[in-house]
Design a protein around this motif. Structure first.
Motif: not given
Ligand SMILES: Nc1ncnc2c1ncn2[C@@H]1O[C@H](COP(=O)(O)OP(=O)(O)OP(=O)(O)O)[C@@H](O)[C@H]1O
Ligand SMILES: [Mg+2]
Lengths: 270, 93
Positions: A11-13, A17-18, A122, A180, A209-212, A215, A219
């Protein structure tokens, strides 16, 4: 001995990457030599999250195609000298990544670094499969939510069948990273619990990892959360996850702020 | 209210850093026909500079480092070439 680690999810997002940036930086901060490799061809973002976007000259495809040397494409982090990034191409077609070319670059990276961490795109198509093919270990990033868990299950299936390890009759060492995660919503039972997700996917838990907002702030300024806000809850979760990846046995705890509301306010204030 | 002001000030800060970074990046990506245009220019410059150097010195590609730093208004292109020992010796004597 160097390790190739893929950060993947289907799944995406969900936070791949974070997590790549944060785990890569955490391992590098412990003194190990780390490279983070962006496999998201056409939609690179790891450079932005790492704050290296102004310094990209060559990318993975240039190296795969022989237009640049690996050493010319690697960008060393300005804050942490044991951390490097190999960016993805923003414009080229992902078909430009040949399996042989990627294999050659991965071998070269293994020689230079202790950890080669691949940020997967993704999906479950070719791009995701190329990112995972050479992996010794995998971090499966999952949000406590039905579609994310389902996609993680499919990715686990691919890791067990479409990787070099699988072809050799071995297993990729798989770890679940729950991101998240919202403790308040979990308490109200509005979200799948940690136990639910673990029971369904049955792979070992690397961390929660908590929603925070830390993060997001990190970025914004272009730094992995472990560098930008090292004492924050998400950074602590990533530091512990990195120690587990390095082989330490640590109990996984659910991240909750142990301070009162006013401490929390004053922490912001400081 | 000072602590509230502080909260907002900090939030303002990281988002305005984000905005500045994006503006610089996108300005470069949009100009010169997209990011590939700019990267192609850098690659062309690199190639031609290396050709000139190669007329005088045998250089090892692995000893050539190319760095870019894109700024608002201008960019820095830095090419480090490690010149072989024999040649610098010859020049010195
Ligand atoms: N623990 C967290 N708390 C709050 N926001 C988060 C957290 N982890 C990720 N995010 C936010 O979620 C969004 C997606 O994160 P990220 O780009 O790392 O996902 P991804 O899996 O790499 O996405 P993609 O599949 O598009 O590559 C970003 O805006 C990021 O700041
Ligand atoms: Mg991503």
């Amino acid at each position: 001995m160097s390790k190739v680690l893929v950060v993947t999810s289907g799944k995406g997002g969900v936070g791949k990457t974070t997590s790549t940036a944060a785990l890569g930086a955490a391992l590098a901060q412990s003194g190990q030599n780390v490279v983070v490799v962006d496999f998201d061809v056409g939609l690179r973002n790891l450079d932005l999250v790492m704050g290296a976007e102004r310094r990209v000259v060559f990318d993975l495809i240039n190296v795969v195609q022989g237009d640049a040397r690996l050493s010319q494409a690697l960008i060393r982090d300005k804050r942490c000298e044991t951390l490097s990034i190999l960016p993805a191409s923003q414009t080229r077609d992902k078909d430009a990544l040949t399996s042989e070319g990627v294999a050659r670059v991965m071998d070269e990276l293994r020689e230079k670094f202790d950890w080669v961490i691949c940020d997967s795109p993704a999906g479950i198509e070719r791009g995701a499969q190329l990112a995972m093919y050479h992996a010794d270990m995998a971090v499966i990033v999952t949000n406590p939510e039905v579609s994310s868990v389902r996609d993680s299950d499919r990715i686990i299936g691919l890791l067990d069948s479409k990787t070099k390890k699988a072809e050799q009759g071995e297993k990729v060492d798989k770890h679940l990273l729950l991101t998240r995660y919202d403790p308040a919503r979990a308490a109200r039972k509005e979200m799948l619990s940690v136990e639910d997700v673990l029971e369904i996917l049955s792979i070992p838990l690397l961390g929660i990892v908590p929603e925070s907002e830390d993060v997001l702030k990190s970025s914004n300024v272009g730094a992995p959360v472990t560098l930008a806000a090292p004492t924050s809850l998400p950074a602590r979760a990533y530091f512990e996850a990195a120690r587990r990846l390095s082989g330490e046995k640590l109990e996984v705890s659910v991240p909750v702020e142990k301070r009162g509301f006013f401490d929390w306010l004053f922490k912001r204030d400081a | 209210m000072s602590f509230l002001a502080n909260i907002f000030a900090r939030r303002q800060q990281s988002s305005s850093v984000a905005k500045d970074r994006l503006q610089i990046l996108l300005a470069h990506e949009r100009s010169s026909g997209g990011e590939s245009g700019e990267s192609d220019l850098i690659r062309q410059l690199h190639k031609e500079i290396m050709e000139v150097i190669a007329r005088h010195v045998a250089v090892d590609q692995d000893k050539v480092q190319i760095k870019v730093d894109r700024g608002s208004g201008c960019s820095m292109l830095e090419i480090d070439v490690e010149v072989p020992q024999e040649l610098s010796g010859k020049r010195a004597s």
